[in-house]
Write an enzyme that holds these catalytic residues in place. Structure first.
Site, PDB file in Angstrom:
ATOM      1  N   CYS B  13       0.816  -1.204   0.000  1.00 58.19           N
ATOM      2  CA  CYS B  13       0.000   0.000   0.000  1.00 58.19           C
ATOM      3  C   CYS B  13       0.854   1.260   0.000  1.00 58.19           C
ATOM      4  O   CYS B  13       0.357   2.353  -0.243  1.00 58.19           O
ATOM      5  CB  CYS B  13      -0.946   0.000   1.196  1.00 58.19           C
ATOM      6  SG  CYS B  13      -2.213  -1.271   1.059  1.00 58.19           S
ATOM      7  N   LYS B  16       0.748   3.300  -3.262  1.00 58.80           N
ATOM      8  CA  LYS B  16      -0.467   3.907  -3.807  1.00 58.80           C
ATOM      9  C   LYS B  16      -0.271   5.400  -4.069  1.00 58.80           C
ATOM     10  O   LYS B  16       0.613   6.043  -3.519  1.00 58.80           O
ATOM     11  CB  LYS B  16      -1.669   3.628  -2.920  1.00 58.80           C
ATOM     12  CG  LYS B  16      -1.692   4.377  -1.636  1.00 58.80           C
ATOM     13  CD  LYS B  16      -3.101   4.384  -1.041  1.00 58.80           C
ATOM     14  CE  LYS B  16      -3.525   3.089  -0.444  1.00 58.80           C
ATOM     15  NZ  LYS B  16      -4.857   3.126   0.161  1.00 58.80           N
ATOM     16  N   LEU B  44     -13.271   8.352  -3.181  1.00 60.35           N
ATOM     17  CA  LEU B  44     -11.858   8.633  -2.923  1.00 60.35           C
ATOM     18  C   LEU B  44     -10.970   7.484  -3.351  1.00 60.35           C
ATOM     19  O   LEU B  44      -9.812   7.404  -2.954  1.00 60.35           O
ATOM     20  CB  LEU B  44     -11.626   8.956  -1.462  1.00 60.35           C
ATOM     21  CG  LEU B  44     -11.224  10.394  -1.204  1.00 60.35           C
ATOM     22  CD1 LEU B  44     -10.869  10.599   0.254  1.00 60.35           C
ATOM     23  CD2 LEU B  44     -10.065  10.844  -2.083  1.00 60.35           C
ATOM     24  N   PHE B  45     -11.493   6.581  -4.175  1.00 60.98           N
ATOM     25  CA  PHE B  45     -10.675   5.527  -4.769  1.00 60.98           C
ATOM     26  C   PHE B  45     -10.280   4.464  -3.767  1.00 60.98           C
ATOM     27  O   PHE B  45      -9.447   3.645  -4.063  1.00 60.98           O
ATOM     28  CB  PHE B  45      -9.397   6.123  -5.375  1.00 60.98           C
ATOM     29  CG  PHE B  45      -9.392   6.156  -6.846  1.00 60.98           C
ATOM     30  CD1 PHE B  45      -8.249   5.801  -7.546  1.00 60.98           C
ATOM     31  CD2 PHE B  45     -10.525   6.525  -7.553  1.00 60.98           C
ATOM     32  CE1 PHE B  45      -8.227   5.835  -8.910  1.00 60.98           C
ATOM     33  CE2 PHE B  45     -10.511   6.568  -8.915  1.00 60.98           C
ATOM     34  CZ  PHE B  45      -9.355   6.228  -9.603  1.00 60.98           C
ATOM     35  N   ASP B  46     -10.845   4.491  -2.553  1.00 60.17           N
ATOM     36  CA  ASP B  46     -10.299   3.519  -1.622  1.00 60.17           C
ATOM     37  C   ASP B  46     -11.261   2.829  -0.704  1.00 60.17           C
ATOM     38  O   ASP B  46     -10.898   1.881  -0.036  1.00 60.17           O
ATOM     39  CB  ASP B  46      -9.176   4.134  -0.810  1.00 60.17           C
ATOM     40  CG  ASP B  46      -8.002   3.210  -0.835  1.00 60.17           C
ATOM     41  OD1 ASP B  46      -7.676   2.625   0.186  1.00 60.17           O
ATOM     42  OD2 ASP B  46      -7.455   3.018  -1.932  1.00 60.17           O
ATOM     43  N   ASP B  64      -8.422  -3.974  -4.925  1.00 60.47           N
ATOM     44  CA  ASP B  64      -7.127  -3.561  -4.412  1.00 60.47           C
ATOM     45  C   ASP B  64      -6.049  -4.465  -5.009  1.00 60.47           C
ATOM     46  O   ASP B  64      -6.260  -5.659  -5.176  1.00 60.47           O
ATOM     47  CB  ASP B  64      -7.109  -3.679  -2.882  1.00 60.47           C
ATOM     48  CG  ASP B  64      -6.228  -2.614  -2.248  1.00 60.47           C
ATOM     49  OD1 ASP B  64      -5.349  -2.077  -2.945  1.00 60.47           O
ATOM     50  OD2 ASP B  64      -6.403  -2.342  -1.057  1.00 60.47           O
ATOM     51  N   GLY B 135     -10.818 -13.182 -13.676  1.00 63.17           N
ATOM     52  CA  GLY B 135      -9.794 -12.168 -13.509  1.00 63.17           C
ATOM     53  C   GLY B 135      -9.161 -11.800 -14.823  1.00 63.17           C
ATOM     54  O   GLY B 135      -9.647 -12.164 -15.893  1.00 63.17           O
ATOM     55  N   HIS B 136      -8.063 -11.074 -14.738  1.00 60.75           N
ATOM     56  CA  HIS B 136      -7.346 -10.668 -15.942  1.00 60.75           C
ATOM     57  C   HIS B 136      -5.856 -10.618 -15.625  1.00 60.75           C
ATOM     58  O   HIS B 136      -5.452 -10.198 -14.550  1.00 60.75           O
ATOM     59  CB  HIS B 136      -7.825  -9.296 -16.419  1.00 60.75           C
ATOM     60  CG  HIS B 136      -7.264  -8.915 -17.745  1.00 60.75           C
ATOM     61  ND1 HIS B 136      -7.691  -9.497 -18.917  1.00 60.75           N
ATOM     62  CD2 HIS B 136      -6.291  -8.043 -18.090  1.00 60.75           C
ATOM     63  CE1 HIS B 136      -7.005  -8.978 -19.933  1.00 60.75           C
ATOM     64  NE2 HIS B 136      -6.160  -8.092 -19.451  1.00 60.75           N
ATOM     65  N   ASP B 225     -11.015   0.114   7.575  1.00 61.52           N
ATOM     66  CA  ASP B 225      -9.790  -0.658   7.773  1.00 61.52           C
ATOM     67  C   ASP B 225      -8.594   0.254   7.557  1.00 61.52           C
ATOM     68  O   ASP B 225      -8.623   1.188   6.770  1.00 61.52           O
ATOM     69  CB  ASP B 225      -9.741  -1.935   6.924  1.00 61.52           C
ATOM     70  CG  ASP B 225      -9.790  -1.687   5.442  1.00 61.52           C
ATOM     71  OD1 ASP B 225     -10.256  -0.599   5.025  1.00 61.52           O
ATOM     72  OD2 ASP B 225      -9.375  -2.574   4.690  1.00 61.52           O
TER      73      ASP B 225
END
Lengths: 346, 346
Positions: B13, B16, B44-46, B64, B135-136, B225
């Site tokens: 993290c 980020k 806020l992207f989070d 994430d 997924g990718h 969190d």
């Protein structure tokens, strides 16, 4: 003005991990057991998944992201969004929410590039009626962008890969050749101005359901979208899942104006070779020239939908598709299973 | 044996994009309008987003991903999965499905590394009862891995950031210091063997709801969190959203055994500085030493939940949490709004 394609080694769906390598890797993982509500599981890392909520509602989930395939940040955001949303449309679903996946070289590219990429994506979400609900961003060496998308579908109206019926017509909604055209852009042989046709095509949403009557919609038995594994790779997956042979006529395939000349000039990606390898055991392309073989292996970014349709409705469906997709047409048919999953005639 | 932290410049993290930069960028984008069903939008992207399906059901969505913060591929997969799932737990939800986000340096790292990363993540999904639905993956210069997660929550039982009440106790479920501890691993000062405590903590799922009675669960008014913005950054967001002041007592904060010595030895990340900058106008930390200030700004990966809890239930809640989270405890309280969003006393 920054040219995004010059900031990365490889772009778009051409940068994905090859299907055959992926299959080998995934075969070694002990995945958790699936919940009984999982109707379709994108095990091969590339389809959308379906999770049943009730008798009337299932959610469709998919995610896709990649490095810049075009130079303009706003166009890149729009193409990446259209490409990610496409997997929901390809299941017969309607996208509802999206989250952004952003890797960005802070301090290397101007922050304005992020604004433009997000604006391009937001414009497409607005057009699709999708809410932008969040995402995650990291500082990284090269720009990558995409979306994780959730949509709704009726559990009984899912277009799985397994539903094609013998006798169906195969309809393709967009022309082929984004892989080679964008390779020529990246190597600065052609400019975005010269590539407006493939650029507009990649930015076009694969939204089709709203065009059709209930009868027409019900006549679509199966669908997929053509992306990184090319027409051949995705058709092979759908033909095998349906236990049928897909027969295409090369001369009926719509191509961008520049597709053949770009391939003749050698604008290839790593995926041209890996797609040929992935499909060689199951697809017959003997009658095609080397350039034609590269057309059917060309990795598409935000490519068209391939629809398997009751022949009685295919004319009406093509007519309605043409109002939005000028190059849509019948390009082949579904036959009883033969030695080949896909057979491409000249 | 490959040491994953040696293959990337920055990990977890800590990599980020800083909150203040992000806010400025997002403010310039014209996002599409939100559907009326969007209850919480992770603007806020989070945070996780909440989308209401019916009176009884809403879906929680989050994603994430990051570069390796630990050396062992299996541990990296497990940490990345626990970290991504955490955002659903932090909303009071139960995760149901996950899709993988994988960027991998093909030909640089052995494919076995992918198998191990996916296995580590799968083990955590199994523990959480989550189905892995797709997924990718892309070929990229450095390894990145994470999940896009969807969960369920009752629309009336969402733990938003805005629900903290004056008088609540603030409970933190995990110790602080993963940022500096993992920086010392990356710079090869300490080994994974010496860092088992923070490693195990990062791999621990933030699943707590199953521990509580209905009365206890209802006494949790708000939660978040603690991840990349540190205790201070995430507390500031929650305190502001709730219109309250969060008061912490530094001496009550649980720290890993190595946290203080790693900080004293100067194992810092870029996020220590950007978190300090992000929080300086709204958080009072005057009484703390420079090292203590770095503790509250330390970027956490898969950090603990911060729960705002009715004081009448906090003892019972801590007792039950301790059966799973050995370091859980009351670390502060919620006060009526003052000049500071967060006030940290020595």
């Amino acid at each position: 003005m920054v040219q995004l394609t010059q900031t990365v080694k490889k772009g778009g769906c051409a940068a994905k991990v090859a299907a055959s390598e992926l299959r080998k890797i995934l075969g070694q993982v002990q995945f958790p057991p699936n919940d009984a509500a999982v109707m379709v599981d994108g095990g091969l890392f590339d389809d959308a998944a379906i999770y049943k909520i009730s008798e009337d509602l299932a959610i469709v989930q998919t995610l896709d992201f990649f490095t810049p395939i075009v130079d303009s940040p706003r166009a890149f955001g729009a193409v990446a969004a259209a490409n990610a949303l496409s997997d929901v449309y390809a299941m017969g679903g309607t996208p509802k929410t999206a989250m952004a996946i952003l890797a960005f070289p802070l301090g290397v590219l101007e922050n304005d590039v992020i604004v433009e990429v997000l604006q391009g994506a937001s414009d497409k979400m607005r057009e699709a009626g999708v809410s932008f609900v969040g995402g995650h961003s990291i500082d990284d060496d090269t720009l990558k962008f995409g979306l994780s998308v959730t949509g709704f579908v009726h559990p009984k109206r899912v277009w799985s890969n397994a539903g094609a019926r013998a006798g169906d017509h195969l309809i393709l909604t967009k022309a082929l050749g984004t892989g080679t055209c964008m390779a020529s852009l990246k190597r600065q042989h052609l400019t975005e101005g010269q590539l407006q046709e493939p650029l507009n095509s990649m930015m076009t949403l694969n939204q089709v359901l709203d065009l059709f009557s209930e009868t027409e919609a019900a006549s679509i038995h199966s669908a997929t979208d053509i992306t990184g594994f090319g027409l051949l790779g995705h058709s092979q997956q759908m033909a095998k899942a349906s236990g049928k042979t897909f027969s295409f006529t090369f001369s009926r395939l719509p191509l961008f104006e520049q597709t053949l000349s770009c391939l003749e000039n050698g604008f290839l990606t790593k995926a041209h070779a890996s797609n040929a390898q992935y499909t060689q055991a199951h697809c017959r392309t003997d009658g095609l020239s080397p350039v034609q073989k590269n057309v059917v292996c060309d990795p598409q970014t935000s490519g068209g939908l391939l629809l398997s349709v009751d022949p009685a409705q295919s004319e009406a469906i093509v007519k309605k598709l043409r109002s939005r997709f000028g190059r849509a047409g019948v390009v082949g048919s579904v036959e009883p299973a033969s030695a080949w999953a896909v057979d491409v005639l000249p």
